[in-house]
Design a protein around this motif. Structure first.
Motif, mmCIF file in Angstrom:
data_model
loop_
_atom_site.group_PDB
_atom_site.id
_atom_site.type_symbol
_atom_site.label_atom_id
_atom_site.label_comp_id
_atom_site.label_asym_id
_atom_site.label_seq_id
_atom_site.Cartn_x
_atom_site.Cartn_y
_atom_site.Cartn_z
ATOM 1 N N ARG A 39 37.045 85.701 89.072
ATOM 2 C CA ARG A 39 37.703 85.402 87.787
ATOM 3 C C ARG A 39 37.945 83.905 87.661
ATOM 4 N N SER A 42 34.714 82.209 86.774
ATOM 5 C CA SER A 42 33.979 82.680 85.596
ATOM 6 C C SER A 42 33.953 81.657 84.468
ATOM 7 N N PRO A 52 32.469 90.794 86.836
ATOM 8 C CA PRO A 52 33.573 91.462 87.524
ATOM 9 C C PRO A 52 33.047 92.594 88.419
#
Length: 308
Positions: A39, A42, A52
């Motif tokens: 995350r 990203s 994910p």
């Protein structure tokens, strides 16, 4: 410096914005798990292809693929000689593709999507069409990679890396010491850790950078002593083969430092481009290691040996 190099160098300096940097990489490494680290990445320049729920291996491959994309963009801005330089410096991606292809041919592992090399490919499209280890060896022998000497996975992997080091040292003067040092580590691991002799053809190629005395050494101590200065620095202070893992991390640090030195210099032409590729390479290596640290529960970069 011609107009082509002006544009290429300008783009190379601009591409440094794609590096995450040590501080932010530490944040990734300290994330409480792989999912949190993904995350975190990203929204970064490495976010391309990161999904994910991805596994550690797939996340690391996505980081490498993002780095490769940056190299492809950078190569597109270079004159022909600059694009060739980047192709040599990106050799590891074609090696990875060939290794995966050979694992598929030998039934060792499932097929994996190859890195998309584009204009950075040396012989990959033809190598990918081979249907057996023997055909693959023949295709390598007919390409710029040269004959690895044997068709086994270990021989092909070592042969291609030796070839890449020699070709890079010969054609990219700014990277010659890095290539020789990297080769010194490779041969040291193969001969004194894995206890495998290099195939004759690969040993003869390696001798061009490491010298006959080093290649004939029967102990790590003798090997280290006989290496030429251009390669010896990579194993300086390493008392025995068990310490080569520390030398690996140090090599990447020296690559990063040397890259920045080339970028700070005023030398026209390819030097800043080589420097940018070095910095981006080291950054991607650290990020892949940071993902491993996060997967282990969040650990500082100094606490583990990041993967090559």
């Amino acid at each position: 410096m011609g107009a082509g190099w002006v544009a290429g160098v300008t783009r190379a300096r601009a591409m440094l914005s794609r590096a995450l940097g040590r501080e932010k990489t530490e944040e990734v490494a300290s994330a409480p798990g792989l999912e949190a680290a993904v995350r975190h990445l990203s929204a970064s320049p490495y976010g391309r292809g990161l999904l994910p729920g991805t596994s550690l291996g797939d996340a690391q491959q996505a980081v490498a693929a993002a780095f490769l994309w940056h190299l492809r963009v950078l190569a597109g801005w270079q004159p022909l000689s600059g694009a060739h330089t980047i192709r040599l410096l990106a050799s590891g991606f074609e090696i990875a593709n060939v290794e995966d292809h050979l694992r598929t041919l030998t039934g060792v592992g499932p097929p994996r999507a190859p890195y998309r090399l584009g204009a950075l490919a040396t012989g990959w499209p033809r190598l990918a069409r081979t249907g057996s280890p023997r055909e693959l060896r023949a295709a390598l022998a007919a390409s710029g990679w040269g004959d690895p000497g044997e068709a086994t996975p270990a021989a092909v992997a070592v042969g291609m890396r030796v070839s890449a080091a020699v070709r890079t040292a010969t054609a990219v003067p700014e990277a010659a010491r890095w290539a020789a040092g990297r080769l010194a580590l490779l041969v040291g691991r193969e001969v004194f850790v894995a206890r495998r002799s290099l195939p004759r053809l690969s040993a003869e190629r390696a001798e061009r950078l490491l010298g006959a005395k080093a290649m004939a050494a029967t102990s790590f101590t003798d090997y280290r002593r006989e290496l030429p200065p251009t390669a010896q620095w990579a194993v300086a202070g390493i008392d025995d083969e068990a310490g080569l893992w520390r030398a690996e991390g140090r090599w990447w640090d020296r690559l990063d430092e040397g890259g920045w030195a080339l970028l700070r210099g005023s030398r026209p032409g390819s030097a800043p481009v080589v420097g940018a590729v070095a910095v981006l390479s080291a950054d991607a290596w650290r990020v892949r290691g940071a993902l491993e640290g996060a997967a282990r529960g969040g650990r500082r970069l100094e606490a583990f040996d990041a993967p090559a």
